[in-house]
Design a protein around this motif. Structure first.
Motif, PDB file in Angstrom:
ATOM      1  N   ARG A 218       0.698  -1.169   0.154  1.00  0.00           N
ATOM      2  CA  ARG A 218       0.117  -0.076  -0.108  1.00  0.00           C
ATOM      3  C   ARG A 218       0.732   1.317   0.153  1.00  0.00           C
ATOM      4  O   ARG A 218       2.190   1.357   0.501  1.00  0.00           O
ATOM      5  CB  ARG A 218      -0.911  -0.104   1.150  1.00  0.00           C
ATOM      6  N   ARG A 219       0.352   2.385  -0.262  1.00  0.00           N
ATOM      7  CA  ARG A 219       0.927   3.706  -0.300  1.00  0.00           C
ATOM      8  C   ARG A 219       0.944   4.102   1.226  1.00  0.00           C
ATOM      9  O   ARG A 219      -0.147   3.975   1.740  1.00  0.00           O
ATOM     10  CB  ARG A 219       0.255   4.619  -1.318  1.00  0.00           C
ATOM     11  N   ILE A 220       1.803   4.888   1.518  1.00  0.00           N
ATOM     12  CA  ILE A 220       1.709   5.301   2.957  1.00  0.00           C
ATOM     13  C   ILE A 220       1.792   6.774   3.135  1.00  0.00           C
ATOM     14  O   ILE A 220       2.771   7.408   2.471  1.00  0.00           O
ATOM     15  CB  ILE A 220       2.972   4.845   3.823  1.00  0.00           C
ATOM     16  N   ALA A 221       0.926   7.483   3.842  1.00  0.00           N
ATOM     17  CA  ALA A 221       1.017   8.874   4.033  1.00  0.00           C
ATOM     18  C   ALA A 221       1.375   9.053   5.544  1.00  0.00           C
ATOM     19  O   ALA A 221       0.748   8.285   6.337  1.00  0.00           O
ATOM     20  CB  ALA A 221      -0.352   9.832   3.784  1.00  0.00           C
ATOM     21  N   LEU A 222       2.130   9.530   5.858  1.00  0.00           N
ATOM     22  CA  LEU A 222       2.811  10.021   7.286  1.00  0.00           C
ATOM     23  C   LEU A 222       2.438  11.157   7.642  1.00  0.00           C
ATOM     24  O   LEU A 222       2.565  12.259   7.158  1.00  0.00           O
ATOM     25  CB  LEU A 222       4.327  10.080   7.285  1.00  0.00           C
ATOM     26  N   ALA A 223       1.814  11.322   8.945  1.00  0.00           N
ATOM     27  CA  ALA A 223       1.493  12.488   9.848  1.00  0.00           C
ATOM     28  C   ALA A 223       2.086  12.453  10.962  1.00  0.00           C
ATOM     29  O   ALA A 223       1.981  11.562  11.806  1.00  0.00           O
ATOM     30  CB  ALA A 223      -0.293  12.618   9.764  1.00  0.00           C
ATOM     31  N   LEU A 224       2.771  13.440  11.521  1.00  0.00           N
ATOM     32  CA  LEU A 224       3.640  13.551  12.626  1.00  0.00           C
ATOM     33  C   LEU A 224       3.661  14.898  13.025  1.00  0.00           C
ATOM     34  O   LEU A 224       3.638  15.787  12.449  1.00  0.00           O
ATOM     35  CB  LEU A 224       5.096  12.885  12.673  1.00  0.00           C
ATOM     36  N   TRP A 245      -4.381   2.913  -0.130  1.00  0.00           N
ATOM     37  CA  TRP A 245      -3.289   4.092   1.043  1.00  0.00           C
ATOM     38  C   TRP A 245      -3.724   3.834   2.247  1.00  0.00           C
ATOM     39  O   TRP A 245      -4.704   3.059   2.833  1.00  0.00           O
ATOM     40  CB  TRP A 245      -3.911   5.262   0.865  1.00  0.00           C
ATOM     41  N   ILE A 246      -2.664   3.938   3.193  1.00  0.00           N
ATOM     42  CA  ILE A 246      -2.931   3.994   5.054  1.00  0.00           C
ATOM     43  C   ILE A 246      -2.115   5.106   5.243  1.00  0.00           C
ATOM     44  O   ILE A 246      -1.380   5.706   4.471  1.00  0.00           O
ATOM     45  CB  ILE A 246      -2.153   2.706   5.609  1.00  0.00           C
ATOM     46  N   ILE A 247      -2.615   5.727   6.506  1.00  0.00           N
ATOM     47  CA  ILE A 247      -2.079   6.938   7.112  1.00  0.00           C
ATOM     48  C   ILE A 247      -1.448   6.531   8.148  1.00  0.00           C
ATOM     49  O   ILE A 247      -2.210   5.857   9.175  1.00  0.00           O
ATOM     50  CB  ILE A 247      -3.186   7.838   7.315  1.00  0.00           C
ATOM     51  N   LEU A 248      -0.160   6.735   8.511  1.00  0.00           N
ATOM     52  CA  LEU A 248       0.489   6.360   9.621  1.00  0.00           C
ATOM     53  C   LEU A 248       0.513   7.938  10.552  1.00  0.00           C
ATOM     54  O   LEU A 248       1.174   8.786   9.982  1.00  0.00           O
ATOM     55  CB  LEU A 248       1.917   6.070   9.532  1.00  0.00           C
ATOM     56  N   VAL A 249       0.333   7.742  11.767  1.00  0.00           N
ATOM     57  CA  VAL A 249       0.318   9.225  12.642  1.00  0.00           C
ATOM     58  C   VAL A 249       1.396   8.802  13.612  1.00  0.00           C
ATOM     59  O   VAL A 249       1.338   7.608  14.333  1.00  0.00           O
ATOM     60  CB  VAL A 249      -1.211   9.156  13.233  1.00  0.00           C
ATOM     61  N   ASN A 250       2.379   9.610  14.059  1.00  0.00           N
ATOM     62  CA  ASN A 250       3.075   9.521  15.215  1.00  0.00           C
ATOM     63  C   ASN A 250       3.228  10.982  16.036  1.00  0.00           C
ATOM     64  O   ASN A 250       3.451  12.063  15.287  1.00  0.00           O
ATOM     65  CB  ASN A 250       4.474   9.124  14.844  1.00  0.00           C
ATOM     66  N   HIS A 251       2.646  11.046  17.015  1.00  0.00           N
ATOM     67  CA  HIS A 251       2.592  12.298  17.730  1.00  0.00           C
ATOM     68  C   HIS A 251       3.575  12.109  19.034  1.00  0.00           C
ATOM     69  O   HIS A 251       4.052  10.935  19.645  1.00  0.00           O
ATOM     70  CB  HIS A 251       1.150  12.585  18.207  1.00  0.00           C
ATOM     71  N   SER A 252       3.832  13.371  19.088  1.00  0.00           N
ATOM     72  CA  SER A 252       4.897  13.244  20.614  1.00  0.00           C
ATOM     73  C   SER A 252       4.553  14.735  21.375  1.00  0.00           C
ATOM     74  O   SER A 252       3.443  15.242  20.917  1.00  0.00           O
ATOM     75  CB  SER A 252       6.101  13.607  19.933  1.00  0.00           C
ATOM     76  N   VAL A 267      -5.561  10.280  16.832  1.00  0.00           N
ATOM     77  CA  VAL A 267      -6.186   9.648  15.841  1.00  0.00           C
ATOM     78  C   VAL A 267      -6.438   8.147  16.629  1.00  0.00           C
ATOM     79  O   VAL A 267      -7.772   7.650  16.600  1.00  0.00           O
ATOM     80  CB  VAL A 267      -5.438   9.242  14.477  1.00  0.00           C
ATOM     81  N   VAL A 268      -5.636   7.422  16.765  1.00  0.00           N
ATOM     82  CA  VAL A 268      -5.838   6.268  17.488  1.00  0.00           C
ATOM     83  C   VAL A 268      -4.752   5.989  18.889  1.00  0.00           C
ATOM     84  O   VAL A 268      -3.780   6.361  18.797  1.00  0.00           O
ATOM     85  CB  VAL A 268      -5.274   5.078  16.449  1.00  0.00           C
ATOM     86  N   ARG A 269      -5.463   5.799  19.773  1.00  0.00           N
ATOM     87  CA  ARG A 269      -4.909   5.582  21.069  1.00  0.00           C
ATOM     88  C   ARG A 269      -4.505   4.326  21.353  1.00  0.00           C
ATOM     89  O   ARG A 269      -3.856   3.990  22.765  1.00  0.00           O
ATOM     90  CB  ARG A 269      -5.822   6.140  22.220  1.00  0.00           C
ATOM     91  N   GLU A 286      -1.952   4.588  14.421  1.00  0.00           N
ATOM     92  CA  GLU A 286      -1.070   5.447  15.269  1.00  0.00           C
ATOM     93  C   GLU A 286       0.435   4.586  15.772  1.00  0.00           C
ATOM     94  O   GLU A 286       0.256   3.591  16.271  1.00  0.00           O
ATOM     95  CB  GLU A 286      -1.690   6.164  16.545  1.00  0.00           C
ATOM     96  N   LEU A 287       1.318   5.135  15.300  1.00  0.00           N
ATOM     97  CA  LEU A 287       2.684   4.215  15.802  1.00  0.00           C
ATOM     98  C   LEU A 287       3.055   4.363  17.242  1.00  0.00           C
ATOM     99  O   LEU A 287       3.900   3.728  17.807  1.00  0.00           O
ATOM    100  CB  LEU A 287       3.989   4.971  14.740  1.00  0.00           C
TER     101      LEU A 287
END
Length: 417
Positions: A218-224, A245-252, A267-269, A286-287
Protein backbone atom coordinates in the motif's frame (compact mmCIF):
# COMPACT_ATOMS: atom_id res chain seq x y z
CA UNK A 1 23.14 30.73 19.39
CA UNK A 2 20.20 31.24 21.75
CA UNK A 3 17.38 28.72 22.23
CA UNK A 4 15.66 27.70 25.46
CA UNK A 5 15.27 24.17 24.04
CA UNK A 6 18.16 22.13 22.67
CA UNK A 7 18.69 18.39 22.13
CA UNK A 8 18.30 15.96 23.76
CA UNK A 9 15.26 18.02 24.81
CA UNK A 10 12.38 17.28 22.40
CA UNK A 11 11.41 20.20 20.20
CA UNK A 12 11.62 21.31 16.60
CA UNK A 13 13.30 24.65 17.40
CA UNK A 14 16.01 22.87 19.39
CA UNK A 15 16.60 20.31 16.65
CA UNK A 16 16.87 23.09 14.06
CA UNK A 17 19.29 25.07 16.24
CA UNK A 18 21.57 22.07 16.72
CA UNK A 19 21.69 21.18 13.01
CA UNK A 20 22.39 24.77 11.98
CA UNK A 21 25.11 25.11 14.64
CA UNK A 22 26.83 21.90 13.53
CA UNK A 23 26.78 23.04 9.90
CA UNK A 24 28.29 26.41 10.85
CA UNK A 25 31.00 24.69 12.86
CA UNK A 26 31.90 22.48 9.90
CA UNK A 27 32.50 25.68 7.93
CA UNK A 28 34.87 27.03 10.57
CA UNK A 29 32.56 29.23 12.66
CA UNK A 30 32.97 29.12 16.45
CA UNK A 31 29.43 28.64 17.76
CA UNK A 32 28.42 28.67 21.43
CA UNK A 33 24.99 27.44 22.52
CA UNK A 34 22.99 29.11 25.31
CA UNK A 35 20.07 26.90 26.35
CA UNK A 36 18.32 25.03 29.15
CA UNK A 37 20.28 22.78 31.54
CA UNK A 38 18.63 19.74 29.94
CA UNK A 39 20.20 20.54 26.58
CA UNK A 40 23.76 19.73 25.63
CA UNK A 41 24.85 23.29 25.03
CA UNK A 42 27.74 25.40 26.30
CA UNK A 43 25.97 27.87 28.59
CA UNK A 44 22.87 27.22 30.66
CA UNK A 45 20.20 28.84 32.79
CA UNK A 46 17.63 29.62 30.11
CA UNK A 47 14.08 28.41 30.59
CA UNK A 48 10.74 29.38 29.09
CA UNK A 49 9.54 30.45 32.55
CA UNK A 50 12.74 32.09 33.80
CA UNK A 51 12.12 35.82 34.13
CA UNK A 52 15.90 36.36 34.35
CA UNK A 53 16.70 35.00 30.88
CA UNK A 54 17.70 38.49 29.75
CA UNK A 55 20.26 38.98 32.54
CA UNK A 56 21.70 35.48 32.03
CA UNK A 57 22.22 36.22 28.35
CA UNK A 58 23.80 39.60 29.07
CA UNK A 59 26.28 37.90 31.43
CA UNK A 60 27.14 35.26 28.82
CA UNK A 61 27.72 37.92 26.17
CA UNK A 62 29.92 39.88 28.57
CA UNK A 63 31.88 36.70 29.35
CA UNK A 64 32.67 35.42 25.85
CA UNK A 65 32.42 38.63 23.82
CA UNK A 66 30.92 37.08 20.67
CA UNK A 67 30.93 38.88 17.34
CA UNK A 68 27.22 38.16 16.93
CA UNK A 69 24.25 36.82 18.85
CA UNK A 70 21.72 34.69 16.96
CA UNK A 71 18.34 34.23 18.66
CA UNK A 72 15.95 31.47 17.58
CA UNK A 73 12.70 33.26 18.38
CA UNK A 74 9.54 31.37 19.19
CA UNK A 75 7.73 33.62 21.69
CA UNK A 76 6.31 30.72 23.68
CA UNK A 77 9.84 29.51 24.46
CA UNK A 78 10.62 32.83 26.16
CA UNK A 79 7.74 33.18 28.60
CA UNK A 80 5.13 34.73 26.34
CA UNK A 81 2.92 37.06 28.35
CA UNK A 82 0.08 38.89 26.64
CA UNK A 83 0.48 41.65 29.19
CA UNK A 84 -2.02 44.49 29.31
CA UNK A 85 -4.22 45.60 26.43
CA UNK A 86 -4.19 49.08 27.94
CA UNK A 87 -0.38 49.21 27.80
CA UNK A 88 -0.42 47.63 24.34
CA UNK A 89 2.57 45.43 25.13
CA UNK A 90 3.23 41.72 24.77
CA UNK A 91 6.14 40.65 26.93
CA UNK A 92 8.78 37.93 26.85
CA UNK A 93 11.63 37.35 29.25
CA UNK A 94 14.26 38.41 26.68
CA UNK A 95 12.81 41.83 25.81
CA UNK A 96 15.38 43.59 27.96
CA UNK A 97 18.16 41.59 26.33
CA UNK A 98 17.19 43.04 22.96
CA UNK A 99 17.09 46.51 24.51
CA UNK A 100 20.45 46.31 26.32
CA UNK A 101 22.67 44.00 24.27
CA UNK A 102 25.45 45.94 22.50
CA UNK A 103 26.44 43.01 20.29
CA UNK A 104 24.61 42.77 16.93
CA UNK A 105 21.64 40.39 17.14
CA UNK A 106 20.35 38.20 14.32
CA UNK A 107 16.79 36.92 14.83
CA UNK A 108 15.22 33.91 13.17
CA UNK A 109 11.45 34.16 13.46
CA UNK A 110 9.89 30.72 13.87
CA UNK A 111 6.30 31.96 13.85
CA UNK A 112 4.05 34.66 12.47
CA UNK A 113 0.35 34.37 11.70
CA UNK A 114 -2.47 36.10 9.87
CA UNK A 115 -5.25 37.12 12.25
CA UNK A 116 -7.54 34.17 11.48
CA UNK A 117 -4.81 31.70 12.42
CA UNK A 118 -3.86 33.68 15.53
CA UNK A 119 -7.46 33.36 16.70
CA UNK A 120 -7.45 29.60 16.06
CA UNK A 121 -4.30 29.01 18.10
CA UNK A 122 -6.56 28.65 21.14
CA UNK A 123 -8.87 25.59 21.06
CA UNK A 124 -12.52 26.36 20.39
CA UNK A 125 -14.91 26.03 23.31
CA UNK A 126 -17.49 23.39 22.29
CA UNK A 127 -21.11 24.47 22.27
CA UNK A 128 -22.86 22.17 24.73
CA UNK A 129 -26.22 20.54 24.29
CA UNK A 130 -28.94 20.53 26.92
CA UNK A 131 -30.20 23.46 28.90
CA UNK A 132 -30.44 26.81 27.14
CA UNK A 133 -28.48 28.52 29.93
CA UNK A 134 -25.56 26.12 29.39
CA UNK A 135 -25.54 26.77 25.64
CA UNK A 136 -25.65 30.52 26.21
CA UNK A 137 -22.73 30.31 28.66
CA UNK A 138 -20.68 28.32 26.15
CA UNK A 139 -21.53 30.79 23.40
CA UNK A 140 -20.56 33.70 25.62
CA UNK A 141 -17.25 32.04 26.53
CA UNK A 142 -16.47 31.43 22.88
CA UNK A 143 -17.25 35.04 21.95
CA UNK A 144 -15.01 36.26 24.79
CA UNK A 145 -12.17 34.04 23.62
CA UNK A 146 -12.36 35.25 20.05
CA UNK A 147 -12.63 38.91 21.01
CA UNK A 148 -9.60 38.55 23.29
CA UNK A 149 -7.57 36.93 20.54
CA UNK A 150 -8.52 39.68 18.09
CA UNK A 151 -7.43 42.33 20.59
CA UNK A 152 -4.11 40.59 21.34
CA UNK A 153 -3.23 40.06 17.68
CA UNK A 154 -1.94 43.62 17.53
CA UNK A 155 0.26 42.90 20.55
CA UNK A 156 1.72 39.84 18.84
CA UNK A 157 2.55 41.78 15.67
CA UNK A 158 4.10 44.56 17.71
CA UNK A 159 6.21 42.05 19.68
CA UNK A 160 7.61 40.68 16.40
CA UNK A 161 8.23 44.18 15.05
CA UNK A 162 10.07 45.29 18.18
CA UNK A 163 12.44 42.31 17.94
CA UNK A 164 12.91 42.95 14.23
CA UNK A 165 13.67 46.65 14.72
CA UNK A 166 16.28 45.82 17.38
CA UNK A 167 17.92 43.13 15.23
CA UNK A 168 20.79 43.75 12.85
CA UNK A 169 19.15 41.23 10.48
CA UNK A 170 16.07 39.02 10.51
CA UNK A 171 15.36 35.62 8.96
CA UNK A 172 12.19 33.72 8.04
CA UNK A 173 11.75 30.29 6.45
CA UNK A 174 9.56 31.35 3.52
CA UNK A 175 8.48 34.28 1.39
CA UNK A 176 5.06 33.96 3.00
CA UNK A 177 6.52 34.50 6.48
CA UNK A 178 8.88 37.24 5.34
CA UNK A 179 6.08 39.19 3.69
CA UNK A 180 4.01 39.18 6.90
CA UNK A 181 6.97 40.27 9.01
CA UNK A 182 8.63 42.86 6.76
CA UNK A 183 7.91 46.59 6.87
CA UNK A 184 8.89 49.36 4.48
CA UNK A 185 12.04 50.06 6.45
CA UNK A 186 12.93 46.50 7.53
CA UNK A 187 13.17 43.62 5.08
CA UNK A 188 13.20 40.09 6.44
CA UNK A 189 15.57 37.70 4.67
CA UNK A 190 14.40 34.28 3.49
CA UNK A 191 16.60 31.29 4.29
CA UNK A 192 14.85 27.95 4.06
CA UNK A 193 14.68 25.65 7.06
CA UNK A 194 17.55 23.22 6.49
CA UNK A 195 16.82 19.52 6.26
CA UNK A 196 18.78 16.41 5.34
CA UNK A 197 18.38 12.66 5.77
CA UNK A 198 20.12 11.50 8.93
CA UNK A 199 20.90 7.97 7.75
CA UNK A 200 24.23 7.74 5.91
CA UNK A 201 23.09 4.80 3.78
CA UNK A 202 19.65 5.32 2.29
CA UNK A 203 17.53 2.18 2.68
CA UNK A 204 15.12 1.12 0.00
CA UNK A 205 11.45 1.70 0.71
CA UNK A 206 10.98 -2.04 1.05
CA UNK A 207 13.84 -2.37 3.56
CA UNK A 208 12.54 0.57 5.63
CA UNK A 209 9.05 -0.94 5.75
CA UNK A 210 10.32 -4.38 6.66
CA UNK A 211 12.34 -2.85 9.50
CA UNK A 212 9.22 -1.07 10.80
CA UNK A 213 6.88 -4.04 10.11
CA UNK A 214 4.79 -2.01 7.70
CA UNK A 215 2.85 -3.40 4.72
CA UNK A 216 4.58 -3.47 1.34
CA UNK A 217 1.44 -3.44 -0.81
CA UNK A 218 0.00 0.00 0.00
CA UNK A 219 0.92 3.65 -0.33
CA UNK A 220 1.78 5.29 2.97
CA UNK A 221 0.99 8.87 4.02
CA UNK A 222 2.83 9.95 7.16
CA UNK A 223 1.41 12.43 9.71
CA UNK A 224 3.59 13.45 12.61
CA UNK A 225 4.25 16.24 15.07
CA UNK A 226 3.43 17.54 18.53
CA UNK A 227 -0.05 16.67 19.78
CA UNK A 228 -1.94 19.96 19.59
CA UNK A 229 -5.36 20.82 18.21
CA UNK A 230 -3.76 22.85 15.41
CA UNK A 231 -2.44 19.66 13.78
CA UNK A 232 -5.95 19.13 12.43
CA UNK A 233 -5.91 15.36 12.76
CA UNK A 234 -9.69 15.40 13.11
CA UNK A 235 -9.59 15.51 9.30
CA UNK A 236 -7.81 12.16 9.21
CA UNK A 237 -10.46 10.52 11.36
CA UNK A 238 -13.21 11.79 9.06
CA UNK A 239 -11.47 10.91 5.78
CA UNK A 240 -12.48 8.08 3.48
CA UNK A 241 -8.95 6.83 2.94
CA UNK A 242 -8.39 5.41 -0.56
CA UNK A 243 -8.24 1.61 -0.54
CA UNK A 244 -4.58 1.40 -1.55
CA UNK A 245 -3.43 3.95 1.06
CA UNK A 246 -2.82 3.89 4.79
CA UNK A 247 -2.10 6.87 7.03
CA UNK A 248 0.48 6.48 9.79
CA UNK A 249 0.33 8.96 12.67
CA UNK A 250 3.09 9.55 15.19
CA UNK A 251 2.54 12.19 17.86
CA UNK A 252 4.86 13.49 20.56
CA UNK A 253 4.99 16.33 23.04
CA UNK A 254 7.26 19.31 23.46
CA UNK A 255 9.33 19.58 26.65
CA UNK A 256 7.33 22.66 27.65
CA UNK A 257 3.94 21.19 26.72
CA UNK A 258 1.26 21.13 29.39
CA UNK A 259 -1.23 18.31 29.77
CA UNK A 260 -4.05 20.61 28.68
CA UNK A 261 -2.26 21.06 25.35
CA UNK A 262 -2.77 17.38 24.52
CA UNK A 263 -6.21 17.51 23.01
CA UNK A 264 -8.56 14.78 21.82
CA UNK A 265 -7.35 15.13 18.24
CA UNK A 266 -5.15 12.05 18.43
CA UNK A 267 -6.24 9.53 15.91
CA UNK A 268 -5.77 6.11 17.48
CA UNK A 269 -4.87 5.72 21.11
CA UNK A 270 -4.63 1.95 21.20
CA UNK A 271 -1.09 0.56 21.47
CA UNK A 272 -2.07 -3.10 21.44
CA UNK A 273 -0.25 -4.96 18.65
CA UNK A 274 -3.02 -7.54 18.56
CA UNK A 275 -5.30 -4.86 17.08
CA UNK A 276 -2.71 -3.59 14.58
CA UNK A 277 -4.27 -5.34 11.58
CA UNK A 278 -7.66 -3.88 12.51
CA UNK A 279 -6.24 -0.38 12.41
CA UNK A 280 -4.50 -1.04 9.10
CA UNK A 281 -7.72 -2.33 7.61
CA UNK A 282 -9.36 0.97 8.51
CA UNK A 283 -6.44 2.70 6.82
CA UNK A 284 -5.42 4.64 9.93
CA UNK A 285 -2.77 3.65 12.45
CA UNK A 286 -0.92 5.42 15.25
CA UNK A 287 2.70 4.40 15.77
CA UNK A 288 3.07 5.66 19.37
CA UNK A 289 6.83 6.18 19.00
CA UNK A 290 6.91 9.60 20.67
CA UNK A 291 9.65 12.11 19.82
CA UNK A 292 12.01 10.00 17.71
CA UNK A 293 15.72 10.27 16.99
CA UNK A 294 16.94 11.72 13.69
CA UNK A 295 17.78 8.24 12.39
CA UNK A 296 14.34 6.87 13.30
CA UNK A 297 12.72 9.91 11.68
CA UNK A 298 14.66 9.30 8.46
CA UNK A 299 13.56 5.67 8.44
CA UNK A 300 9.90 6.73 8.73
CA UNK A 301 10.27 9.10 5.79
CA UNK A 302 12.01 6.47 3.65
CA UNK A 303 9.15 4.05 4.37
CA UNK A 304 6.53 6.59 3.24
CA UNK A 305 5.24 7.95 -0.05
CA UNK A 306 4.08 11.35 1.18
CA UNK A 307 3.42 13.41 4.31
CA UNK A 308 -0.10 14.55 5.09
CA UNK A 309 -0.35 17.88 6.92
CA UNK A 310 -3.96 18.93 7.62
CA UNK A 311 -2.97 21.79 9.95
CA UNK A 312 -5.48 24.44 10.90
CA UNK A 313 -2.64 26.83 11.85
CA UNK A 314 0.90 26.99 10.48
CA UNK A 315 3.47 29.70 9.93
CA UNK A 316 6.06 27.11 8.91
CA UNK A 317 6.59 23.36 8.96
CA UNK A 318 9.75 21.47 9.76
CA UNK A 319 7.86 18.29 8.85
CA UNK A 320 7.34 19.55 5.30
CA UNK A 321 10.99 20.51 4.89
CA UNK A 322 12.13 17.14 6.31
CA UNK A 323 9.82 15.32 3.90
CA UNK A 324 11.15 17.27 0.91
CA UNK A 325 14.71 16.51 1.98
CA UNK A 326 13.84 12.80 1.86
CA UNK A 327 12.33 13.15 -1.61
CA UNK A 328 8.68 13.12 -0.53
CA UNK A 329 5.96 15.45 -1.85
CA UNK A 330 3.31 16.66 0.59
CA UNK A 331 -0.45 16.97 0.89
CA UNK A 332 -1.40 19.88 3.15
CA UNK A 333 -4.05 22.42 4.09
CA UNK A 334 -4.24 25.44 1.82
CA UNK A 335 -2.62 27.77 4.33
CA UNK A 336 -0.36 30.49 2.98
CA UNK A 337 2.87 28.75 3.92
CA UNK A 338 1.99 25.47 2.19
CA UNK A 339 0.55 27.17 -0.88
CA UNK A 340 3.92 28.83 -1.51
CA UNK A 341 5.58 25.45 -1.93
CA UNK A 342 2.63 23.77 -3.66
CA UNK A 343 2.93 26.41 -6.40
CA UNK A 344 6.50 25.17 -6.92
CA UNK A 345 5.08 21.72 -7.71
CA UNK A 346 6.34 20.16 -4.47
CA UNK A 347 2.97 19.02 -3.20
CA UNK A 348 -0.75 19.68 -3.09
CA UNK A 349 -2.56 22.24 -0.91
CA UNK A 350 -6.32 21.73 -0.42
CA UNK A 351 -9.23 22.99 1.65
CA UNK A 352 -9.42 21.51 5.16
CA UNK A 353 -12.18 19.06 4.31
CA UNK A 354 -11.95 15.25 4.56
CA UNK A 355 -13.12 14.78 0.97
CA UNK A 356 -10.48 17.17 -0.35
CA UNK A 357 -7.66 15.29 1.38
CA UNK A 358 -8.94 11.94 0.10
CA UNK A 359 -9.10 13.37 -3.41
CA UNK A 360 -5.60 14.88 -3.08
CA UNK A 361 -4.06 11.48 -2.29
CA UNK A 362 -5.57 10.10 -5.49
CA UNK A 363 -4.31 13.07 -7.54
CA UNK A 364 -0.84 12.73 -6.03
CA UNK A 365 -0.73 9.04 -6.89
CA UNK A 366 -1.89 9.61 -10.46
CA UNK A 367 0.97 12.04 -11.15
CA UNK A 368 3.50 10.85 -8.57
CA UNK A 369 6.58 10.83 -10.89
CA UNK A 370 6.00 14.52 -11.68
CA UNK A 371 5.90 15.53 -8.02
CA UNK A 372 8.94 13.38 -7.22
CA UNK A 373 10.88 15.03 -10.05
CA UNK A 374 10.10 18.54 -8.76
CA UNK A 375 11.05 17.58 -5.21
CA UNK A 376 14.37 16.14 -6.41
CA UNK A 377 15.13 19.42 -8.17
CA UNK A 378 14.33 21.46 -5.07
CA UNK A 379 15.80 19.43 -2.22
CA UNK A 380 19.41 20.62 -2.70
CA UNK A 381 18.23 24.06 -1.49
CA UNK A 382 17.70 22.53 1.93
CA UNK A 383 21.17 21.07 2.53
CA UNK A 384 22.61 22.28 5.80
CA UNK A 385 25.81 23.34 4.06
CA UNK A 386 23.83 25.58 1.72
CA UNK A 387 21.76 26.99 4.58
CA UNK A 388 24.87 27.61 6.71
CA UNK A 389 26.63 29.42 3.85
CA UNK A 390 23.65 31.75 3.46
CA UNK A 391 23.80 32.49 7.19
CA UNK A 392 27.52 33.22 7.03
CA UNK A 393 26.99 35.62 4.13
CA UNK A 394 24.45 37.46 6.26
CA UNK A 395 26.73 37.43 9.31
CA UNK A 396 29.54 38.97 7.26
CA UNK A 397 27.23 41.69 5.97
CA UNK A 398 26.08 42.55 9.49
CA UNK A 399 29.65 42.71 10.78
CA UNK A 400 30.75 44.90 7.91
CA UNK A 401 27.91 47.34 8.60
CA UNK A 402 28.44 47.34 12.37
CA UNK A 403 32.16 48.11 11.94
CA UNK A 404 31.60 50.46 9.03
CA UNK A 405 34.47 48.81 7.19
CA UNK A 406 34.00 46.46 4.23
CA UNK A 407 37.58 45.23 4.67
CA UNK A 408 36.42 43.23 7.66
CA UNK A 409 34.47 40.81 5.46
CA UNK A 410 37.41 38.65 4.30
CA UNK A 411 38.66 38.32 7.89
CA UNK A 412 35.66 36.21 8.81
CA UNK A 413 33.75 35.69 12.02
CA UNK A 414 35.34 34.51 15.23
CA UNK A 415 32.50 33.70 17.58
CA UNK A 416 28.72 33.45 17.49
CA UNK A 417 26.46 32.99 20.51
Amino acid sequence: MVSTEYPPMPGGVGRYTRNLSLALKRLGIHVYIACNERGKGDFFGLDALNKENFSILLRIVDQIRPDLVHVQLEHGLYGLNLGSIRKFRMQTNIDQFYEKCQTPIITTFHSTYPIEQWVNLVPSIPLTTGRLSNRLNALSSRALKYSNRILTYGLFKRANREKMFRSAASIAFSEYMAKMLSTRSHKVNVIYHGAEPSLMDQPTKEAARLHLSLPLDRRIALALGFATHTKGWDILKAMKIPDNWIILVNHSRNYYSKERDLTNTLVVRDNNDSRRDQHLNRGLFELNLGFVSDDALSLLFYASDTVIIPYSVASGSGVMFDALAHGLPFVASDLGFFKEFAIKGLGIAVKRKPFEFSKALKILESDYPHYKKEVERFRSNLSWESVAKQHIKMYMSVLAKSHGDKSLVPMGIRKIL
